[in-house]
Design an enzyme around this catalytic site. Structure first.
Site, mmCIF file in Angstrom:
data_model
loop_
_atom_site.group_PDB
_atom_site.id
_atom_site.type_symbol
_atom_site.label_atom_id
_atom_site.label_comp_id
_atom_site.label_asym_id
_atom_site.label_seq_id
_atom_site.Cartn_x
_atom_site.Cartn_y
_atom_site.Cartn_z
ATOM 1 N N ARG A 1 -10.126 -10.760 -4.158
ATOM 2 C CA ARG A 1 -10.110 -9.312 -4.411
ATOM 3 C C ARG A 1 -10.471 -8.983 -5.863
ATOM 4 O O ARG A 1 -10.557 -7.812 -6.238
ATOM 5 C CB ARG A 1 -8.727 -8.726 -4.098
ATOM 6 N N HIS B 1 -15.344 -5.819 -1.814
ATOM 7 C CA HIS B 1 -15.550 -7.206 -2.243
ATOM 8 C C HIS B 1 -16.746 -7.874 -1.562
ATOM 9 O O HIS B 1 -17.041 -9.029 -1.841
ATOM 10 C CB HIS B 1 -14.271 -8.015 -1.938
ATOM 11 N N ASP C 1 -25.700 -0.488 -3.396
ATOM 12 C CA ASP C 1 -27.058 0.063 -3.492
ATOM 13 C C ASP C 1 -27.063 1.567 -3.229
ATOM 14 O O ASP C 1 -27.713 2.332 -3.938
ATOM 15 C CB ASP C 1 -27.998 -0.642 -2.498
ATOM 16 N N ASN D 1 -12.603 4.502 -2.298
ATOM 17 C CA ASN D 1 -11.788 3.328 -2.050
ATOM 18 C C ASN D 1 -12.510 2.557 -0.944
ATOM 19 O O ASN D 1 -12.379 2.880 0.238
ATOM 20 C CB ASN D 1 -10.371 3.703 -1.616
ATOM 21 N N HIS E 1 -8.407 1.998 -5.976
ATOM 22 C CA HIS E 1 -7.618 1.150 -5.078
ATOM 23 C C HIS E 1 -6.149 1.509 -5.213
ATOM 24 O O HIS E 1 -5.679 1.778 -6.329
ATOM 25 C CB HIS E 1 -7.796 -0.336 -5.416
ATOM 26 N N LEU E 2 -5.452 1.476 -4.118
ATOM 27 C CA LEU E 2 -4.008 1.725 -4.149
ATOM 28 C C LEU E 2 -3.298 0.603 -4.904
ATOM 29 O O LEU E 2 -2.423 0.850 -5.744
ATOM 30 C CB LEU E 2 -3.471 1.784 -2.714
ATOM 31 N N SER E 3 -3.677 -0.623 -4.590
ATOM 32 C CA SER E 3 -3.024 -1.791 -5.193
ATOM 33 C C SER E 3 -3.799 -2.240 -6.431
ATOM 34 O O SER E 3 -4.960 -1.860 -6.625
ATOM 35 C CB SER E 3 -2.972 -2.936 -4.170
ATOM 36 N N TYR F 1 0.799 -1.233 0.000
ATOM 37 C CA TYR F 1 0.000 0.000 0.000
ATOM 38 C C TYR F 1 0.830 1.281 0.000
ATOM 39 O O TYR F 1 0.279 2.373 -0.071
ATOM 40 C CB TYR F 1 -0.960 -0.016 1.204
HETATM 41 C C1 DQA Z 1 -7.612 -1.771 -1.315
HETATM 42 C C2 DQA Z 1 -7.651 -3.213 -1.856
HETATM 43 C C3 DQA Z 1 -8.611 -4.074 -1.041
HETATM 44 O O1 DQA Z 1 -8.643 -5.387 -1.556
HETATM 45 C C4 DQA Z 1 -8.185 -4.121 0.411
HETATM 46 O O2 DQA Z 1 -9.116 -4.866 1.173
HETATM 47 C C5 DQA Z 1 -7.955 -2.776 0.988
HETATM 48 C C6 DQA Z 1 -7.296 -1.744 0.175
HETATM 49 C C7 DQA Z 1 -6.544 -0.913 -2.019
HETATM 50 O O3 DQA Z 1 -6.618 0.315 -1.912
HETATM 51 O O4 DQA Z 1 -5.642 -1.450 -2.677
HETATM 52 O O5 DQA Z 1 -8.230 -2.540 2.164
HETATM 53 O O6 DQA Z 1 -8.869 -1.171 -1.541
#
Ligand code: DQA
Length: 159
Positions: free
Chosen positions: A123, A92, A99, A86, A112-114, A35
């Site tokens: 994921r 997930h 909704d 985010n 998402h960061l990743s 992250y």
């Molecule tokens: C996340 C990716 C998700 O799978 C994970 O549960 C996170 C961070 C990301 O920013 O990469 O908490 O949303």
């Protein structure tokens, strides 16, 4: 009152809600290899500056609670011009967040960061994606800057 220029510009600007889900308050110490080393406060400052550069106001929030995130999305319908989210782990799992996003009828960017698609299979599925105008993932903290740039364009095109 003579407000500094930056403050008066921000108070009249359209708002974008930037929502962060569970455990993102732990950025900096949380798996930095995945992250990054920036804290959530660092990212908030990045967002504030980038939003101002576009004449927008960033309303930056983090919550570990699904219900609070749903309530923030519900309020955004009347107060915001767009939502960047985010959803972290709730991405997930949460039909309730999906909704709420649909009810908002706002442009939505999932962030998402990743790169969630290069990680564990659980994921790869996102409920938020079903409501998102577009998705940004894998660019670390810079993804927030990219998302604000994209949102500025979406809001401009909607006018
Ligand atoms: C996340 C990716 C998700 O799978 C994970 O549960 C996170 C961070 C990301 O920013 O990469 O908490 O949303």
């Amino acid at each position: 009152v003579n407000y500094p220029k930056e403050v008066s510009a921000v108070s009249e600007s359209p708002e974008i809600l930037i929502l962060n889900g569970p455990n993102l308050n732990m950025l900096g110490v949380r798996e930095p290899n995945i992250y990054g080393c920036e804290t959530l406060a660092d990212i908030e400052e990045l967002c504030r500056k980038r939003a101002i550069a576009h004449g927008l106001k960033g309303n930056f929030k983090q919550s570990n609670s699904e219900g609070e995130i749903v309530a923030d999305i519900q309020s955004a319908r009347d107060t915001a011009a767009g939502i960047i989210i985010n959803g972290a782990g709730y991405t997930h799992t949460s039909i309730a967040i999906l909704d709420a996003l649909k009810i908002s009828e706002l442009p939505i960017i999932e962030l998402h960061l990743s790169n969630i698609h290069a990680r564990e299979a659980f994921r790869h599925h996102s409920y938020i994606a079903k409501a998102a105008t577009g998705i940004i993932c894998g660019f670390g903290a810079h993804g927030y800057v990219l998302a604000i740039d994209a949102m500025a364009r979406l809001i401009e095109c909607a006018d």
